[in-house]
Scaffold this motif. Sequence first.
Motif, PDB file in Angstrom:
ATOM      1  N   ALA A  20      -7.567  12.371   6.836  1.00 11.07           N
ATOM      2  CA  ALA A  20      -6.776  11.140   6.975  1.00 11.07           C
ATOM      3  C   ALA A  20      -6.580  10.786   8.442  1.00 11.07           C
TER       4      ALA A  20
ATOM      5  N   ARG B 208       0.840  -1.209   0.000  1.00  2.33           N
ATOM      6  CA  ARG B 208       0.000   0.000   0.000  1.00  2.33           C
ATOM      7  C   ARG B 208       0.875   1.259   0.000  1.00  2.33           C
ATOM      8  N   ILE B 209       1.957   1.184   0.781  1.00  4.35           N
ATOM      9  CA  ILE B 209       2.855   2.339   0.837  1.00  4.35           C
ATOM     10  C   ILE B 209       3.465   2.595  -0.541  1.00  4.35           C
TER      11      ILE B 209
ATOM     12  N   GLU C  20      -1.521   7.820   2.133  1.00  5.83           N
ATOM     13  CA  GLU C  20      -2.644   7.662   1.205  1.00  5.83           C
ATOM     14  C   GLU C  20      -3.434   8.966   1.073  1.00  5.83           C
TER      15      GLU C  20
ATOM     16  N   ILE D  22       0.609   4.992   6.958  1.00  2.00           N
ATOM     17  CA  ILE D  22       0.011   4.609   5.677  1.00  2.00           C
ATOM     18  C   ILE D  22      -1.210   5.486   5.372  1.00  2.00           C
ATOM     19  N   GLN D  23      -1.993   5.807   6.407  1.00  2.00           N
ATOM     20  CA  GLN D  23      -3.174   6.648   6.180  1.00  2.00           C
ATOM     21  C   GLN D  23      -2.749   8.049   5.739  1.00  2.00           C
TER      22      GLN D  23
ATOM     23  N   VAL E  26     -10.043   9.575   3.541  1.00  2.00           N
ATOM     24  CA  VAL E  26      -9.430   8.246   3.477  1.00  2.00           C
ATOM     25  C   VAL E  26      -9.445   7.635   4.878  1.00  2.00           C
TER      26      VAL E  26
ATOM     27  N   LYS F 191       2.357   1.736  -3.442  1.00  2.00           N
ATOM     28  CA  LYS F 191       1.339   2.189  -4.398  1.00  2.00           C
ATOM     29  C   LYS F 191       1.082   3.691  -4.219  1.00  2.00           C
ATOM     30  N   ALA F 192       0.895   4.088  -2.948  1.00  2.00           N
ATOM     31  CA  ALA F 192       0.622   5.504  -2.669  1.00  2.00           C
ATOM     32  C   ALA F 192       1.818   6.372  -3.041  1.00  2.00           C
ATOM     33  N   GLN F 193       3.005   5.856  -2.727  1.00  2.00           N
ATOM     34  CA  GLN F 193       4.227   6.604  -3.039  1.00  2.00           C
ATOM     35  C   GLN F 193       4.363   6.818  -4.552  1.00  2.00           C
TER      36      GLN F 193
ATOM     37  N   ALA G  97      -1.464  11.109  -1.208  1.00  2.00           N
ATOM     38  CA  ALA G  97      -1.571  10.606  -2.582  1.00  2.00           C
ATOM     39  C   ALA G  97      -2.874  11.075  -3.222  1.00  2.00           C
ATOM     40  N   GLU G  98      -3.945  11.048  -2.447  1.00  2.00           N
ATOM     41  CA  GLU G  98      -5.245  11.483  -2.960  1.00  2.00           C
ATOM     42  C   GLU G  98      -5.200  12.977  -3.320  1.00  2.00           C
TER      43      GLU G  98
END
Lengths: 358, 340
Positions: free
Chosen positions: A212, A4-5, A221, A217-218, A240, A7-9, A224-225
């Motif tokens: 967030a 997840r990290i 993310e 991670i939150q 999120v 992907k967001a990164q 990222a949003e």
Amino acid sequence: MLDRINKAQNMIETACKKLGKQINIMEVCGTHTVSIFRNGIRTILPDNLKLLSGPGCPVCVTDQSYIDNVLQIADNKDCLIATYGDMIRVPGKGGSLETKQTTANVKIVLSSEDALQLAKDNPDKTVVFIAVGFETTTPATAVAIKEAHADSVDNFCVLSGHKLVVPAMKALVSTKNDHIDAFLCPGHVSVIIGYNSYKEIVEDYGRPCVVAGFEPIQIIEGLAEICRQLADGKTKLESVYSAVVTAEGNTIAQKIIEECFEPADGYWRGLGEIEKSTLKIKDKYSKFDALKRFDITETPVEDTSGCQCGEVLCGLIDPPQCKLFGKTCTINTPIGPCMVSSEGACAAWYKYSLKEKP
Amino acid sequence: MKTDKNDRILLAHGGGGQLSDELIRHHILPRFDNNTLAELTDSANLELDSKSICFTTDSYVVKPLFFNGGDIGKLAVCGTINDLAVAGSKPVALSLSLIIEEGFEFKLLDKILDSISQTARDNNVNIVTGDTKTVEAGAADKIFINTAGIGVKLDGIDLGFKKIKAGDKILINGTIGDHGMTIMSQRKDIKFQSQLKSDCAGLADLITKLLEGSNGVKFMRDPTRGGLAVTLNDIARQAGLSIEINQADIPINPNVQTAADMLGFDVLDIANEGKVVAILSAESADQCLNICRKHPLGKEAKIIGEIVKPKNVPIVEMTTIIGGKRIVHIPYGRQLPRIC
């Protein structure tokens, strides 16, 4: 979690590349600030993405006059000061609660309920609860006031330093400054006020707002949003942190706040006076209002220490750009509240940042 | 005049007269039965096997007196034993000084003395000398304890900052922050309910096994007040080298982490009372880890990082779980819970 990290990164990197200019995102919560620094989040972000620590640390935004009023009340030998731990080191006129007083008349509490209990246990003293914080802590203060009223705990009173988050965000984006591109909105506060509260910032001021949580991670993310929205030229309200934050928020808590408090114009460190941004105790409960009990007026005081916490809180400078940072103002000898509070931007920068340490 | 179990300490118990004698003969001596103490001479006479000894002292003022996993008595013995052990010595003798507030209940005193006696026995040390003082109500908070200790240097062991080199590994024998978070959660003014347990334990046996089983140990310290953060920063500063640790490798009990998060504390800053940080040569790291893991006090031992050459000034840097980097700073002296 690492997936997840990553992907967001990647999402952040792609968006920032596409934008090709500096992006400034302000986190409006002290707990976010601490989590960002403690987890080294800044060190994994692209160079053109800058995080600004906003006015989200309750101790930091508290005006000097409030601190001076607290110290003045603490001089009264018949008083017991019940305070959250963060407040005791904030310097005011002639010292701080830590240096000026002994633990005999300054008690650290974790909740307003503990403060009320202190009043019940010490009927010969007036217990003054130093109530600072945003919408997260206000409902608990309101409950304590209502309980004191119901049980006639007349030796209990509250010095309200409670503040509202959204008016401060509006003040930041309604000035001529256009240094804030988007807001990472606070998790805890949003649980109470609901994410719809930020609608105006999104619709009228054109800044994306994303709520967030506090896990690294939150936060990533959430960022990222925001980056995705900016890169796509969108301005939206998102959460999120949907597991705990709803659109309307906690309406029961909102009602309790409304019953005891009413919005009033008030002073913020660094931001000055903001319309309807602080909470004063309603007349119905005035006997629990420390301002009235001790006949205190709130007059802003000029800070002559050279401390630039105000500019830090507005995101205009980074802590290391302050003349005092790391020189006369350190964790052990804090001058401004942003260095005192564990949630302050200066303290977080000083403690955790790899760069720009003098 | 024999004291009843429900009696309380009077000022006269510290006055050197009959009551003092009662206190010593009925409450203290029977619990620490050894020939050296029994002589009740002004100083203990000790015959030691070595010319080289370690000598340390520490005072204990912990509140609450009794906590999950220990009490002030156990702490007073373990704390001093651990200071001797990390210096590379085998603890052999302790002194015990009690400063007791007038009005303190004998049943609590006895409970603390029982705990001291048991902990000393468990760790093979004798209480060989001591002192008791009483002070007026309000002049002390129930009971304060000081212990001093002597340890005999283990043969061929030479530990010190000077031996530390870049590339050395850093070992810890288990989870961090358990003691400090337990105490904080049980304190009267922080009514935080939880299921935490202090790690309070005497480390002499584990450390002796480590030192006897490997010659790669270069330095040791018990990360008590100020936690791992202070210990690692001290090592970096004194050795003139930097330290890199990996957050994912640091053992933390999830309950301790949750409690720390709720109060806004960094677990790295929280006190431990049964932990040792050991700096090891890279070659001996696996061997030392195996020795630790076979011991009940080292089952969760981990290598948490290494010593590196400083880029500028010596610092402690941590790679976080998400792959970010940050400094590990020496905390301010007092832990203050945050607002929200």
